[in-house]
Design an enzyme around this catalytic site. Structure first.
Site, short mmCIF file in Angstrom:
data_model
loop_
_atom_site.label_atom_id
_atom_site.label_comp_id
_atom_site.label_asym_id
_atom_site.label_seq_id
_atom_site.Cartn_x
_atom_site.Cartn_y
_atom_site.Cartn_z
N ASP A 101 3.82 -0.43 -1.51
CA ASP A 101 2.77 -1.58 -1.79
C ASP A 101 1.65 -1.17 -2.69
OD1 ASP A 101 1.69 -3.60 0.29
OD2 ASP A 101 3.17 -2.36 1.56
N ASP A 203 -0.53 -6.44 -2.39
CA ASP A 203 -1.32 -6.85 -1.32
C ASP A 203 -2.52 -7.70 -1.66
OD1 ASP A 203 -2.08 -6.23 1.61
OD2 ASP A 203 -3.78 -5.73 0.74
N GLU A 260 1.52 -11.11 -2.05
CA GLU A 260 1.27 -11.88 -0.76
C GLU A 260 0.05 -12.70 -1.25
OE1 GLU A 260 -0.80 -10.46 3.40
OE2 GLU A 260 -1.49 -9.50 1.36
N HIS A 332 4.91 -6.71 8.66
CA HIS A 332 4.02 -5.81 9.61
C HIS A 332 2.76 -6.56 9.98
CE1 HIS A 332 2.57 -5.91 5.44
NE2 HIS A 332 1.37 -5.56 5.82
N ASP A 333 2.52 -7.85 9.49
CA ASP A 333 1.41 -8.61 9.77
C ASP A 333 1.78 -9.91 10.91
OD1 ASP A 333 -0.54 -7.39 8.50
OD2 ASP A 333 -0.04 -8.52 6.60
#
Length: 564
Positions: A101, A203, A260, A332-333
């Site tokens: 990430d 991210d 993202e 994960h979200d």
């Protein structure tokens, strides 16, 4: 449509690992890097080419590691920098690349830069972040963070000084207007890429450019605040920095980058075209279909399968005209996909395989989230205190503020909390699902691990796990790879609301038809002419064909056919 270029990351299957929950080897109840190394043979057998590991940098873990205190140091919870180097080597032996990430919109408030900025207002580090004077002791404006709090926190010991944070108050936003900050970031990115890292999942990148406005803004919620996204998402001028990062870091390393980034359709080619800033971006239009536009996911959005089909089709058509996309159902979200899309079929393996078929054969690089390949489902918590996720606590309180009872708000968290996907990986039916020998794991194991786990599914030819293995194998099959990876997406719209059907076609007209029945009953469907050779399905035989020429797709049936 531009001529298709061959790239290694277009042909890859990616597996996302939430390291806290994957495999614990030292008995502390938290997953670690040696645990990932231990499970590489499992990932290789699944057909994975790339693993994306959520943040493992040194962090106080206020937001699951997305609050980084040291960009160059692996957090001791997960192991050491030497462990990470060993992971790179062991993964490479199996033909697997590693993504990390990249979190550069903000740091932790425990990062040395921020600590220096607090200690000395006149140091250069004060300008590494966004500090502003308030208005008569009140914050500079009434922005609301993504997690629901006021976006400005007062600096201790400074009467009228505040710093900006789009997420938690322990995640101060970096000041990208400062060229020294950008140089520090590029140096760090190249440090990891020079080690042999395959690339990054990036991210919250569209937040780095801010349009700072001050004073009282029109409130859009019961809390009297205004959502910050309108002023910090995809602001004019951001493209200069994104291009700079691509030229200075990603391009020289042939890195795979997935952002993202909720990019407007008219600008998508800037981001993912042949000269774009990234290899691909995630699309939220169908994975966030259950979230109202206000972001208040404690409220049901009232979505329908017809809307889901339209969103998937629109996303596919827009993306393939602009460049390359990233496919996902879970991360994960997100809550678990079977619990979100088909809660009534939460224990139905056929329905889980149907969802797998729908998403894995779309055009783009598929991302499988850990446990998705097993059909893992949501967990039911009995108290808000059982949750770990900071956003869940915010949504729970906002639900109560909006008039829900504590029980109703908790039910909404059970439905949509991000912790649903963060429960420990279910490896076997031993204590703690084979994830850890600890007396207590960092987050509770889903009780259904006794019957739903990798060890029991692996030898079962009809399991969800082995169906995913078939899907990854199809992407590499010499007869079908060209169509599955590079074939154009063509929607089939002459269907009922219960059917989602599309084709993946090569220039000569050869290709695949994919049809799924999202209902629990028989639905008639007419295959396109010549596409009647079965390639794969979640039933072991072909559906019944009626005299009319229609096939009767069975409950939750997924069918893949070809005209080869």
């Amino acid at each position: 449509m531009l001529p298709e270029t061959r790239e290694w990351w277009k042909e890859a299957v990616v597996y996302q690992i939430y390291p806290k929950s994957f495999q614990d080897t030292d008995g502390d109840g938290v997953g670690d890097l040696p645990g990932i190394i231990q499970r590489l043979p499992y990932l290789e057998k699944l057909g994975v080419d790339v693993i994306w590991i959520c943040p493992i940098y040194k962090s106080p873990m206020d937001d699951g590691g997305y609050d980084i205190a040291d960009y160059y140091q692996i957090d001791e919870r997960f192991g050491t920098n030497e462990d990470f180097d060993r992971l790179l080597r062991e993964a490479e032996k199996r033909g697997i690349k590693v993504l990390m990430d990249l979190v550069v919109n903000h740091t932790s408030d425990e990062h040395e830069w921020f600590q220096q900025a607090l200690a000395d207002p006149k140091s250069k580090y004060r300008d590494y972040y966004i500090f502003r004077e308030g208005q008569e002791g009140q914050p500079p404006n009434n922005w609301r963070t993504y997690f629901g709090d006021n976006a400005w926190t007062q600096v201790a010991g400074e009467e009228n000084m505040f710093y900006l944070h789009a997420f938690t108050k322990k995640q101060p936003d970096l000041n990208w207007e400062n060229p020294e900050v950008r140089e520090e970031i590029y140096r760090m990115i190249n440090y990891w890429l020079d080690k042999g890292l395959g690339g990054f999942r990036i991210d919250a990148i569209l937040n780095i450019k801010k349009r700072l406005v001050f004073g009282e803004l029109p409130a859009d919620g019961e809390d009297g605040l205004a959502f910050i996204g309108h002023w910090i998402l995809n602001q004019p001028g951001i493209e200069v920095w994104l291009q700079e990062m691509q030229e200075r870091c990603f391009k020289p390393h042939d890195a795979m980058t997935v952002a993202e980034a909720n990019v407007p359709a008219e600008r998508l080619s800037e981001y993912i075209g042949p000269e774009g800033y990234y290899s691909m971006v995630f699309d939220f239009s169908y994975t966030d279909i259950d979230v109202p536009v206000t972001g208040e996911w404690f409220k049901p959005s009232g979505w329908t399968w017809q809307q889901l089909r339209e969103n998937i089709f629109d996303s596919q058509l827009v993306t393939q005209s602009a460049g390359w996309g990233a496919l996902y159902l879970e991360n994960h979200d997100q809550p678990r996909s079977i619990s979100k899309y088909l809660p009534a079929a939460e224990n139905n393996d056929t329905a889980k395989k149907m969802l797998a078929t729908l998403f894995m054969l779309l055009r783009g690089t598929p991302f499988i989230y850990q446990g998705q390949e097993l059909g893992m489902s949501n967990i039911e918590m009995t108290s808000i205190d059982e949750y770990d996720d900071v956003a869940t606590y915010d949504q729970y309180q906002r639900g109560i503020l909006a008039g829900l009872s504590e029980g109703e708000s908790l039910a909404a968290m059970n439905r949509r909390s991000r912790d649903n996907s963060r429960t420990p990986m279910q490896w076997n039916d031993s204590e703690n699902a084979g994830f850890s020998d600890a007396e207590k794991t960092w987050l509770r194991v889903n009780p259904n691990y006794v019957s739903l786990n990798a060890e029991s599914e692996s030898p079962d030819p009809y399991s969800v796990l082995n169906y995913y293995r078939k899907l990854t194998a199809l992407r590499k099959d010499k007869d079908y790879k060209e169509a599955v990876v590079y074939g154009l997406f063509a929607p089939l719209s002459d269907t009922t609301d219960e059917i989602i059907a599309y084709q993946r076609l090569l220039p000569d007209g050869k290709g695949l038809t994919i049809a799924i029945n999202n209902s629990d009953r028989l639905i008639a469907f007419k295959l396109p002419a010549a596409f009647e050779k079965r390639v794969l399905g979640n039933y072991e035989d072909f559906p019944e064909k009626k005299a009319s020429g229609n096939y009767l797709l069975r409950p939750y049936e997924a069918l893949v056919t070809t005209n080869y």
